[in-house]
Write a protein that holds these residues in place. Sequence first.
Motif, PDB file in Angstrom:
ATOM      1  N   VAL A 277       0.876  -1.166   0.000  1.00 51.82           N
ATOM      2  CA  VAL A 277       0.000   0.000   0.000  1.00 51.82           C
ATOM      3  C   VAL A 277       0.915   1.218   0.000  1.00 51.82           C
ATOM      4  O   VAL A 277       1.577   1.510   1.000  1.00 51.82           O
ATOM      5  CB  VAL A 277      -0.921  -0.002   1.227  1.00 51.82           C
ATOM      6  CG1 VAL A 277      -1.863   1.209   1.182  1.00 51.82           C
ATOM      7  CG2 VAL A 277      -1.717  -1.305   1.296  1.00 51.82           C
ATOM      8  N   VAL A 278       0.962   1.931  -1.135  1.00 50.54           N
ATOM      9  CA  VAL A 278       2.015   2.915  -1.376  1.00 50.54           C
ATOM     10  C   VAL A 278       1.435   4.302  -1.582  1.00 50.54           C
ATOM     11  O   VAL A 278       0.526   4.494  -2.404  1.00 50.54           O
ATOM     12  CB  VAL A 278       2.849   2.521  -2.615  1.00 50.54           C
ATOM     13  CG1 VAL A 278       3.983   3.523  -2.838  1.00 50.54           C
ATOM     14  CG2 VAL A 278       3.401   1.105  -2.457  1.00 50.54           C
ATOM     15  N   ALA A 279       1.963   5.278  -0.843  1.00 46.58           N
ATOM     16  CA  ALA A 279       1.616   6.680  -1.064  1.00 46.58           C
ATOM     17  C   ALA A 279       2.466   7.188  -2.227  1.00 46.58           C
ATOM     18  O   ALA A 279       3.680   7.357  -2.091  1.00 46.58           O
ATOM     19  CB  ALA A 279       1.874   7.500   0.196  1.00 46.58           C
ATOM     20  N   THR A 280       1.839   7.401  -3.376  1.00 44.31           N
ATOM     21  CA  THR A 280       2.602   7.789  -4.563  1.00 44.31           C
ATOM     22  C   THR A 280       3.249   9.157  -4.404  1.00 44.31           C
ATOM     23  O   THR A 280       4.220   9.467  -5.093  1.00 44.31           O
ATOM     24  CB  THR A 280       1.701   7.792  -5.801  1.00 44.31           C
ATOM     25  OG1 THR A 280       0.529   8.565  -5.534  1.00 44.31           O
ATOM     26  CG2 THR A 280       1.272   6.378  -6.143  1.00 44.31           C
ATOM     27  N   ASP A 281       2.726   9.983  -3.492  1.00 42.34           N
ATOM     28  CA  ASP A 281       3.319  11.293  -3.221  1.00 42.34           C
ATOM     29  C   ASP A 281       3.987  11.305  -1.843  1.00 42.34           C
ATOM     30  O   ASP A 281       4.015  12.323  -1.167  1.00 42.34           O
ATOM     31  CB  ASP A 281       2.272  12.396  -3.319  1.00 42.34           C
ATOM     32  CG  ASP A 281       1.046  12.133  -2.437  1.00 42.34           C
ATOM     33  OD1 ASP A 281       0.946  11.030  -1.875  1.00 42.34           O
ATOM     34  OD2 ASP A 281       0.201  13.039  -2.310  1.00 42.34           O
ATOM     35  N   ASP A 282       4.533  10.158  -1.434  1.00 41.43           N
ATOM     36  CA  ASP A 282       5.164  10.035  -0.114  1.00 41.43           C
ATOM     37  C   ASP A 282       6.271  11.067   0.042  1.00 41.43           C
ATOM     38  O   ASP A 282       7.215  11.132  -0.751  1.00 41.43           O
ATOM     39  CB  ASP A 282       5.721   8.621   0.063  1.00 41.43           C
ATOM     40  CG  ASP A 282       5.906   8.259   1.536  1.00 41.43           C
ATOM     41  OD1 ASP A 282       6.448   9.087   2.278  1.00 41.43           O
ATOM     42  OD2 ASP A 282       5.496   7.155   1.917  1.00 41.43           O
ATOM     43  N   GLY A 310      -2.679  11.175   0.036  1.00 42.39           N
ATOM     44  CA  GLY A 310      -2.550  11.633   1.411  1.00 42.39           C
ATOM     45  C   GLY A 310      -1.154  11.647   1.970  1.00 42.39           C
ATOM     46  O   GLY A 310      -0.957  11.938   3.156  1.00 42.39           O
ATOM     47  N   GLY A 311      -0.147  11.350   1.148  1.00 41.64           N
ATOM     48  CA  GLY A 311       1.211  11.351   1.659  1.00 41.64           C
ATOM     49  C   GLY A 311       1.449  10.224   2.642  1.00 41.64           C
ATOM     50  O   GLY A 311       0.666   9.273   2.748  1.00 41.64           O
ATOM     51  N   HIS A 312       2.536  10.329   3.385  1.00 42.18           N
ATOM     52  CA  HIS A 312       2.962   9.243   4.267  1.00 42.18           C
ATOM     53  C   HIS A 312       1.970   8.987   5.398  1.00 42.18           C
ATOM     54  O   HIS A 312       1.844   7.860   5.864  1.00 42.18           O
ATOM     55  CB  HIS A 312       4.326   9.586   4.856  1.00 42.18           C
ATOM     56  CG  HIS A 312       5.049   8.423   5.442  1.00 42.18           C
ATOM     57  ND1 HIS A 312       5.663   7.462   4.687  1.00 42.18           N
ATOM     58  CD2 HIS A 312       5.241   8.042   6.741  1.00 42.18           C
ATOM     59  CE1 HIS A 312       6.229   6.551   5.472  1.00 42.18           C
ATOM     60  NE2 HIS A 312       5.974   6.887   6.727  1.00 42.18           N
TER      61      HIS A 312
END
Length: 339
Positions: A277-282, A310-312
């Motif tokens: 489950v990855v935040a693409t804008d982490d 939603g970021g990290h």
Amino acid sequence: MIRISKNLLGILIWTFLSCTHNQKPVEASEPNTADKIMYRNIEFKSQGAMLRGRLYLPEIKSDKSPVVIMAHGFTTTINGMTADKYAEKFSKAGFAVALYDHRNLGISDGEPRQEINFWVQSRGYIDAIDFISSQPEINANKIAVWGASMSSREAFLAGTMDERVKAVIMMIPALGEEIPIEDKDRSSYSFAKETLLLDDIKSLPHTTTEQMPIVSIDQLGTPSVLTDLTAYNWFIEYGGRFGTNWKNIVSFSNIEVPDNFNLGQLTDKLKAPILMVVATDDEMNGANPQVTKYVFDHINQPKEWLDIDGGHFGLLYYPSELFDKSSKAQIEFLLKYLK
């Protein structure tokens, strides 16, 4: 030649989910029944210390339940800092859940308090599997490991080493900032296995850091480990709530590792299906989505990828649409590979 990995400190500082230091655990003879979520206090030995947490039992009773083993990533607690909410969701979906504090943190034993060691925490997963496999309510043939941010790396490592792991969930993975180079002689895997299974990991050559704040609003006057405003906002909002016993202080114990060592070199050793489950804008250093994608692409086991906004920290806000999206996908994955 051995040196301290230049990425290890950066990777170690990413967030997640534990137990409380002064929290009074629920007694095993008095299971918690609030909101129909059943759990009992558990404890097991790891690296010479007693680790403590909760065993959630599913609402739907069966002779033996599949189980998800969960641990926090970076200093947070199980009492109100979202890990417990994921555990409750899994329990309602029919899974048992073992959620515990790492050594030195929360309600677990270990000294120095608030010190993080990636290898020691990774070993906790193996010892948790040993313990949970012996519990009468648990189906020892259906074990998943779950981690978020830093602990996602630990769950991944456990999934490469332990045949008992049948599913792996990595939430907002923190796999570093560098693409792994090829491990031609398999020395990285040998090192990882020998280190993880050592009886006393901290006896290995290592360095330690001084304690410093986890987050700070004043980076000039009081520098902190995590510098992003999103980290400050989440930790202060959740950790600052009454009863969490979260502590805004941390130090690191860093084991020396071989040159060019990278967990991404172990992808072909993964023993179970995996969900990322990855935040693409982490926005967090050490949680680079490009590195995560490289590792994902080189995994041979069945694999699933979920992009999330939603970021990290977005999926750590509860209640929220992002939490619902994340937990729904994780439950569907567990139902597919663990039921």
